[in-house]
Design a protein around this motif. Structure first.
Motif, PDB file in Angstrom:
ATOM      1  N   GLU A  85      30.020 -35.196  42.236  1.00  0.00           N
ATOM      2  CA  GLU A  85      29.171 -36.076  41.445  1.00  0.00           C
ATOM      3  C   GLU A  85      28.616 -37.208  42.305  1.00  0.00           C
ATOM      4  O   GLU A  85      29.244 -37.634  43.276  1.00  0.00           O
ATOM      5  CB  GLU A  85      29.953 -36.706  40.272  1.00  0.00           C
ATOM      6  CG  GLU A  85      30.600 -35.736  39.319  1.00  0.00           C
ATOM      7  CD  GLU A  85      32.032 -35.445  39.663  1.00  0.00           C
ATOM      8  OE1 GLU A  85      32.804 -35.033  38.794  1.00  0.00           O
ATOM      9  OE2 GLU A  85      32.407 -35.639  40.845  1.00  0.00           O
ATOM     10  N   CYS A 131      25.349 -33.611  39.792  1.00  0.00           N
ATOM     11  CA  CYS A 131      26.538 -32.819  40.091  1.00  0.00           C
ATOM     12  C   CYS A 131      26.103 -31.665  40.984  1.00  0.00           C
ATOM     13  O   CYS A 131      25.410 -30.747  40.526  1.00  0.00           O
ATOM     14  CB  CYS A 131      27.162 -32.287  38.815  1.00  0.00           C
ATOM     15  SG  CYS A 131      28.477 -31.073  39.082  1.00  0.00           S
ATOM     16  N   TRP A 178      29.891 -32.233  31.300  1.00  0.00           N
ATOM     17  CA  TRP A 178      30.244 -33.581  31.737  1.00  0.00           C
ATOM     18  C   TRP A 178      31.302 -34.135  30.782  1.00  0.00           C
ATOM     19  O   TRP A 178      31.133 -34.063  29.559  1.00  0.00           O
ATOM     20  CB  TRP A 178      29.029 -34.504  31.728  1.00  0.00           C
ATOM     21  CG  TRP A 178      28.047 -34.267  32.809  1.00  0.00           C
ATOM     22  CD1 TRP A 178      26.928 -33.468  32.758  1.00  0.00           C
ATOM     23  CD2 TRP A 178      28.053 -34.844  34.126  1.00  0.00           C
ATOM     24  NE1 TRP A 178      26.260 -33.514  33.953  1.00  0.00           N
ATOM     25  CE2 TRP A 178      26.927 -34.346  34.813  1.00  0.00           C
ATOM     26  CE3 TRP A 178      28.894 -35.734  34.800  1.00  0.00           C
ATOM     27  CZ2 TRP A 178      26.623 -34.704  36.131  1.00  0.00           C
ATOM     28  CZ3 TRP A 178      28.591 -36.081  36.095  1.00  0.00           C
ATOM     29  CH2 TRP A 178      27.470 -35.571  36.750  1.00  0.00           C
ATOM     30  N   TYR A 234      32.772 -40.613  35.066  1.00  0.00           N
ATOM     31  CA  TYR A 234      32.139 -39.387  34.594  1.00  0.00           C
ATOM     32  C   TYR A 234      32.476 -38.235  35.532  1.00  0.00           C
ATOM     33  O   TYR A 234      32.340 -38.361  36.751  1.00  0.00           O
ATOM     34  CB  TYR A 234      30.629 -39.581  34.492  1.00  0.00           C
ATOM     35  CG  TYR A 234      30.234 -40.391  33.287  1.00  0.00           C
ATOM     36  CD1 TYR A 234      30.466 -41.763  33.241  1.00  0.00           C
ATOM     37  CD2 TYR A 234      29.641 -39.794  32.176  1.00  0.00           C
ATOM     38  CE1 TYR A 234      30.121 -42.520  32.131  1.00  0.00           C
ATOM     39  CE2 TYR A 234      29.288 -40.542  31.052  1.00  0.00           C
ATOM     40  CZ  TYR A 234      29.541 -41.899  31.038  1.00  0.00           C
ATOM     41  OH  TYR A 234      29.192 -42.641  29.930  1.00  0.00           O
ATOM     42  N   CYS A 265      32.068 -33.992  36.358  1.00  0.00           N
ATOM     43  CA  CYS A 265      31.370 -32.728  36.196  1.00  0.00           C
ATOM     44  C   CYS A 265      32.427 -31.628  36.156  1.00  0.00           C
ATOM     45  O   CYS A 265      33.374 -31.658  36.956  1.00  0.00           O
ATOM     46  CB  CYS A 265      30.428 -32.545  37.390  1.00  0.00           C
ATOM     47  SG  CYS A 265      29.521 -31.017  37.420  1.00  0.00           S
TER      48      CYS A 265
END
Length: 123
Positions: A6, A22, A36, A93, A95
């Protein structure tokens, strides 16, 4: 081997915009669903969005209308465009992929995770 990397996180003002990327390697992105997830401090991991091989997408209710997931198979990259972010979007966050065709809701359904990218939304 399967790798998901990411990028694009950082500090963004509420109401601004940010695009996460990503980059996938070790497999052919075209054939699989990519998702995600995010995790905020003190909270459980939450599925945010997912895109299937046919381009169909899904979103968790709090981000509908604000986030857009897309894929560029030629670049082996999936994107998450965040518009009008809110302070509650602050999280790491990730991926993810399970190398399958579906977008399951449970995080235990995904075998491969990136290292994560921090998104901080300032109000």
């Amino acid at each position: 081997q399967v790798q998901l990397v990411e990028s694009g996180g950082g500090l963004v003002q509420a109401g601004g915009s940010l695009r996460l990327s990503c980059a996938a390697s070790g497999f052919t992105l075209d054939y699989y669903a990519i998702g995600w997830f995010r995790q905020a401090p003190g909270k459980e991991r939450e599925g945010v969005s997912c895109i299937k091989r046919d381009g169909s997408t899904s979103y968790v209710d709090p981000v509908k209308g604000r986030f857009t997931i897309s894929r560029d198979n030629a670049k082996s990259t999936v994107y998450l465009q965040m518009t009008s972010p809110k302070s509650e979007d602050t999280a790491v966050y990730y991926c993810v992929t399970g190398l399958g065709s579906r977008c399951p809701q449970g995080d235990d359904e995904y075998d491969y995770w990136g290292q994560g990218t921090q998104v901080t939304v300032s109000s």
